[in-house]
Design a protein around this motif. Structure first.
Motif, mmCIF file in Angstrom:
data_model
loop_
_atom_site.group_PDB
_atom_site.id
_atom_site.type_symbol
_atom_site.label_atom_id
_atom_site.label_comp_id
_atom_site.label_asym_id
_atom_site.label_seq_id
_atom_site.Cartn_x
_atom_site.Cartn_y
_atom_site.Cartn_z
ATOM 1 N N GLU A 94 36.580 37.076 41.657
ATOM 2 C CA GLU A 94 35.252 37.676 41.821
ATOM 3 C C GLU A 94 34.343 36.587 42.382
ATOM 4 O OE1 GLU A 94 34.185 39.246 37.998
ATOM 5 O OE2 GLU A 94 35.670 40.854 38.155
ATOM 6 N N PRO A 95 33.161 36.947 42.873
ATOM 7 C CA PRO A 95 32.296 35.879 43.399
ATOM 8 C C PRO A 95 32.054 34.830 42.305
ATOM 9 C CG PRO A 95 31.428 38.031 43.983
ATOM 10 C CD PRO A 95 32.573 38.276 43.046
ATOM 11 N N GLY A 96 32.464 33.597 42.571
ATOM 12 C CA GLY A 96 32.239 32.502 41.620
ATOM 13 C C GLY A 96 33.088 32.564 40.362
ATOM 14 N N LYS A 97 34.157 33.356 40.345
ATOM 15 C CA LYS A 97 34.962 33.496 39.128
ATOM 16 C C LYS A 97 36.442 33.749 39.446
ATOM 17 C CE LYS A 97 33.323 35.803 35.478
ATOM 18 N NZ LYS A 97 33.052 36.838 34.484
ATOM 19 N N VAL A 98 37.317 32.974 38.801
ATOM 20 C CA VAL A 98 38.759 33.165 38.969
ATOM 21 C C VAL A 98 39.301 33.802 37.696
ATOM 22 C CG1 VAL A 98 40.972 32.024 39.418
ATOM 23 C CG2 VAL A 98 38.874 31.066 40.375
ATOM 24 N N ILE A 99 40.015 34.906 37.842
ATOM 25 C CA ILE A 99 40.563 35.604 36.674
ATOM 26 C C ILE A 99 42.078 35.404 36.688
ATOM 27 C CG2 ILE A 99 40.840 37.879 35.580
ATOM 28 C CD1 ILE A 99 38.030 38.392 37.161
ATOM 29 N N TYR A 100 42.613 34.978 35.562
ATOM 30 C CA TYR A 100 44.048 34.672 35.517
ATOM 31 C C TYR A 100 44.609 35.036 34.154
ATOM 32 C CZ TYR A 100 42.375 30.517 33.054
ATOM 33 O OH TYR A 100 41.751 29.683 32.160
ATOM 34 N N LYS A 101 45.947 35.057 34.103
ATOM 35 C CA LYS A 101 46.624 35.462 32.883
ATOM 36 C C LYS A 101 47.661 34.404 32.548
ATOM 37 C CE LYS A 101 48.257 40.071 31.486
ATOM 38 N NZ LYS A 101 48.483 39.834 30.150
#
Ligand code: NAD
Length: 404
Positions: A234-241
């Motif tokens: 997302e803008p300015g955000k990394v989402i991970y698992k």
């Protein structure tokens, strides 16, 4: 008079032209096409992105190595290759190019694997303009921090801890103090994080050597989140698992995308039998369906004799493919036949740099660490430059200004 059309002035295409110019003085005309009027050292892009090397030092003008008596250089975008009509269409020229032999060296693009938001919200690093955009972005974030005091502005995330990600992390470490100065903070406040899906990084190296490399990077205050698969940006955000855990996220002012590359999508668009932009080529590096088309560099997949997985794409193998292609074209122009021997490849070695003075890798069967590795890295890099640009470019590194 035979017409050879070479598409792409990367390591593979440009070296083919340089060699053909040396080997064939008559009976041939070469047309070289590239969207840029300069060649760039793709292996050094991470340094331009971090700002530890200026863009002008990793580029040189194509005109420097062109012999205008044999070769015409056209700066334009390739739109279509028609293997049946033996023509090439360019974006800015009405007239089609006709060839007897065509050499496709169209290079690589960033691979996002369709991860949502990656294209829009992460910065790729596949060419000089993109590398400079990363540098400008980092500097802008450092300046922003002076007014926002938001620590996210100081966070740089590298998505994908492969060869490129590790080398980029090393270059960012070298530049950390200069970023800190701009932001007005201490260097340890500049956070560099690598997010990597695998837990066994750098599979091209032995487990011990890869572990050495990973520990080296970590010892430089780079945070490594391994076993962490990125699912969304997302803008300015990394989402991970991480494994089976719930999704986590990390905010970052700068998000750089280095999860891998694929060959130029034009390969599929033009109907070549390509997977992720790469064609499995014949022993003579030609397209299996069109013997007059050579496919080399990052758009080619070359199977080693054991035939399991293609060789990894590197500058070194691209240069070796150019050697072979030039020999083969000369042989066909002179005798009407292919080179007697098929293409074979033996890597000189693979060395990863972690900044300017640290490196690790393997060369000629020996594992290298520390200074010898760093020296070997520079030898391999200079060899690439020498093989395309010659002594002139090797000595004059740093003359070409991209903006003029
Ligand atoms: P790569 O494929 O080698 O590495 C990409 C990394 O990203 C992998 O470790 C992979 O596990 C990780 N990744 C992929 N998807 C992910 C996700 N969703 N979340 C988290 N991690 C993810 O790509 P590269 O580093 O760009 O290298 C491309 C090619 O160029 C390779 O063949 C490499 O060996 C070569 N290369 C060579 C040199 C050199 O010889 N000096 C330098 C750079 C690259």
């Amino acid at each position: 008079m035979k017409e050879v059309v070479v598409l792409g002035a990367g390591y593979a295409g440009l070296k083919t032209v340089v060699l053909l110019q040396k080997k064939l003085k008559n009976n041939v005309h070469i047309t070289l096409v590239d969207r840029n009027n300069y060649h760039y050292e793709a292996t050094d892009l991470h340094e331009a992105a971090a700002g530890t090397q200026s863009a002008s030092r990793i580029t040189y003008p194509i005109s420097d190595v062109i012999n205008p008596q044999i070769t015409t250089f056209i700066q334009d975008e390739v739109v279509k290759i028609d293997p049946d009509k033996k023509t090439v269409k360019l974006a800015g020229h009405e007239e089609l190019l006709h060839y007897d032999y065509c050499v496709l060296g169209l290079g690589f693009v960033s691979e996002t694997f369709g991860i949502p938001g990656a294209e829009e919200n992460a910065l790729p690093m596949t060419n000089v303009k993109e590398a400079l955009a990363i540098y400008d972005h980092i500097i802008a974030k450092m300046k922003d921090y002076r007014t926002t005091h938001n620590p996210d502005d100081l966070q740089i995330v590298i998505c994908g801890g492969g060869f490129t990600g590790i080398e980029l992390a090393g270059a960012l470490v070298d530049a950390r103090a200069s970023y800190a100065k701009i932001a007005g903070v201490s260097p340890d406040e500049i956070k560099i994080t690598l997010i990597e899906a695998s837990t066994r990084l750098l599979p091209m190296f032995s487990e011990k050597l890869a572990e050495y490399g990973v520990n080296l990077v970590k010892s430089l205050n780079v945070q490594l989140l391994d076993g962490s698969r990125i699912s969304k940006i997302e803008p300015g955000k990394v989402i991970y698992k991480h494994g089976d855990d719930d999704e986590e996220s990390l905010n970052a002012g700068t998000i750089i995308w280095t999860t891998g590359v694929s060959g130029n999508p034009l390969m599929e668009e033009c109907g070549f039998d390509a997977k992720r932009g790469r064609v499995i080529v014949t022993d003579h590096l030609t397209d299996p369906k069109h013997d007059d088309i050579y496919i080399i560099g990052d758009v080619a997949a070359v199977m080693p004799p054991d035939g399991k997985r293609p060789y990894p794409t590197t500058a070194q193998i691209a240069l070796a493919m150019a050697d072979y292609t030039a020999e083969d074209i000369v042989s066909r122009i002179k005798t009407g036949k292919h080179e007697a021997k098929p293409f074979t490849y033996k890597s000189l070695g693979t060395v990863a740099s972690v900044g300017n003075t640290r490196a690790f890798g393997e060369a000629m069967g020996h594992e290298l660490r520390g200074y010898p590795a760093s020296a070997m890295k520079k030898i391999i890099a200079d060899r690439s430059l020498l093989e395309t640009g010659g002594l002139k470019e090797l000595f004059a590194k740093g003359r070409f200004d991209l903006y003029h």
